[in-house]
Design an enzyme around this catalytic site. Sequence first.
Site, short mmCIF file in Angstrom:
data_model
loop_
_atom_site.label_atom_id
_atom_site.label_comp_id
_atom_site.label_asym_id
_atom_site.label_seq_id
_atom_site.Cartn_x
_atom_site.Cartn_y
_atom_site.Cartn_z
N LEU A 59 16.67 -22.14 31.39
CA LEU A 59 17.25 -23.41 30.98
C LEU A 59 18.07 -23.99 32.12
O LEU A 59 19.22 -24.38 31.95
CB LEU A 59 18.13 -23.24 29.73
CG LEU A 59 17.43 -23.22 28.38
CD1 LEU A 59 18.46 -23.06 27.26
CD2 LEU A 59 16.61 -24.47 28.14
N PHE B 180 1.95 -9.78 35.19
CA PHE B 180 3.14 -10.57 34.87
C PHE B 180 4.14 -10.49 36.03
O PHE B 180 5.34 -10.30 35.82
CB PHE B 180 3.79 -10.07 33.58
CG PHE B 180 2.87 -10.07 32.40
CD1 PHE B 180 2.53 -11.26 31.75
CD2 PHE B 180 2.30 -8.89 31.93
CE1 PHE B 180 1.68 -11.27 30.66
CE2 PHE B 180 1.45 -8.89 30.83
CZ PHE B 180 1.14 -10.08 30.21
N THR C 145 -7.73 -17.44 40.92
CA THR C 145 -8.38 -18.41 40.03
C THR C 145 -7.68 -19.75 40.20
O THR C 145 -6.96 -20.20 39.30
CB THR C 145 -8.33 -17.95 38.55
OG1 THR C 145 -6.96 -17.67 38.20
CG2 THR C 145 -9.16 -16.71 38.34
N GLY D 178 7.17 -25.01 40.36
CA GLY D 178 6.02 -25.12 41.26
C GLY D 178 5.36 -23.77 41.36
O GLY D 178 5.38 -22.98 40.42
N CYS E 76 1.25 -20.46 39.87
CA CYS E 76 0.94 -20.05 38.50
C CYS E 76 1.19 -21.14 37.46
O CYS E 76 0.25 -21.67 36.88
CB CYS E 76 1.72 -18.79 38.13
SG CYS E 76 1.19 -17.32 39.02
N LYS F 14 10.41 -21.29 45.32
CA LYS F 14 11.50 -20.52 44.74
C LYS F 14 12.07 -19.62 45.82
O LYS F 14 11.42 -19.39 46.85
CB LYS F 14 11.01 -19.69 43.54
CG LYS F 14 9.99 -18.61 43.91
CD LYS F 14 9.61 -17.75 42.72
CE LYS F 14 10.75 -16.87 42.27
NZ LYS F 14 10.33 -15.92 41.22
#
Length: 440
Positions: A254, A153, A86, A261, A264, A327
């Site tokens: 944090l 998830f 999506t 990026g 998602c 990542k």
Amino acid sequence: MKITVIGCGYLGATHAACLASLGFEVLGVEIDPARRSALERGVLPFFEPDLPELLVEQVESGRLRFTDDMAEAAAFGDVHFVCVGTPQRADGMGADLSYVEGAVAALAPYLDRPTLVVGKSTVPVGTAERLQEILRTTAPAGEAVEVAWNPEFLREGFAVKDTIEPDRLVLGVLSERAEALLREVYAQPIAGGCPVIVTDFPTAELVKVAANSFLATKISFINAMAELCDVTGADVVTLADAIGFDARIGRRFLNAGVGFGGGCLPKDIRAFRARAEELGVKDALRFLHEIDRINIRRRKRVIKIARAELGGRLPGKRVAVLGAAFKPNSDDIRDSPALEIAATLHEKGVRVVVHDPEAIPPARKKHPELEYADTIEAACEGADLVLHLTEWLEYRSVDPVALGAVVAGKRMIDGRNCLDLAAYADAGWTVRSLGRPTVG
């Protein structure tokens, strides 16, 4: 029970292989011939730790196979998982639902017996109800075809574990039968103690985008604090440690740096805002606009620091960029801060050489104008400045003395605030961070 997985990209391929590993017969539906052919050979078109071995094992066992035939899928499956993408719409910030709607529309004419169609894609609230109505009016079995919503998830780099050992299961269902079928699918993780939240369609649809919006907010909050630390001389890492001890806040996510990026968080918070506006409650999510702005501002901040470190002039300089993926433990370059910074520097006349352990092939395809190196040393050779932009373990374990021997200037920007600053300072480097005092 036999299961189909419609759409075998990152989510679908992972889901299909993991369900097969739980003992189910699984049929993956993939219309892209190149991707389908690769999967049939047990080859993944993307990088994800532990998944290649699992895919090969399940294909060779015969529990997992692939097709492009929806009629075959309908005849085979008792439960159909819809795992198509999506993406953000080309004409706005909303989610493009054409793949989800297309998949359901293609499957519907062949559903001639009681079956369950389960959405896992991240969609705007209200989508499941609309798909339920489409299936009721177009599937031969009519009301015997049910929809359920079971959001994913997955964390890239940990997708196999997150599928087989999820930290929670959300089941958006309309009937006890749908709940029972999904509990059968997930019997193993449920038996292992995984919490199960049974709810309605709207709540199930909101869970994923609400979670991603909260994480994005937490990341942008600490990056906003980094901006204050930059002008006051405070240390954002120590600040995050201090407030992270508060159990109501927590230390995870944090970590100040160049921002988030991937496929998602950026598109989900934009689609969430767009849907809120459609529902007439845009003020409720207005804060997400600022979250997005803070995130984009971090990339511009790195460019500004780079210019200062290079004496105010960028053209003709050589810069090494360590990282292309958004990542570590991934080759995903979608909305990657590292790659956008590299491309922007190139546009400003900088000779940019990029290294990444896994993401060079997709990066080269998207940005062929950049230079790429197979080793860290080759990327940094003769560099006037080194940018650390993706926190791969390989970069954190580099010997600053050895690296200093190949660069033209011992100047580093730590865009992820995770290098050993003392070790770099001892090796004669000047290191600028985001929200921390300069060392060296």
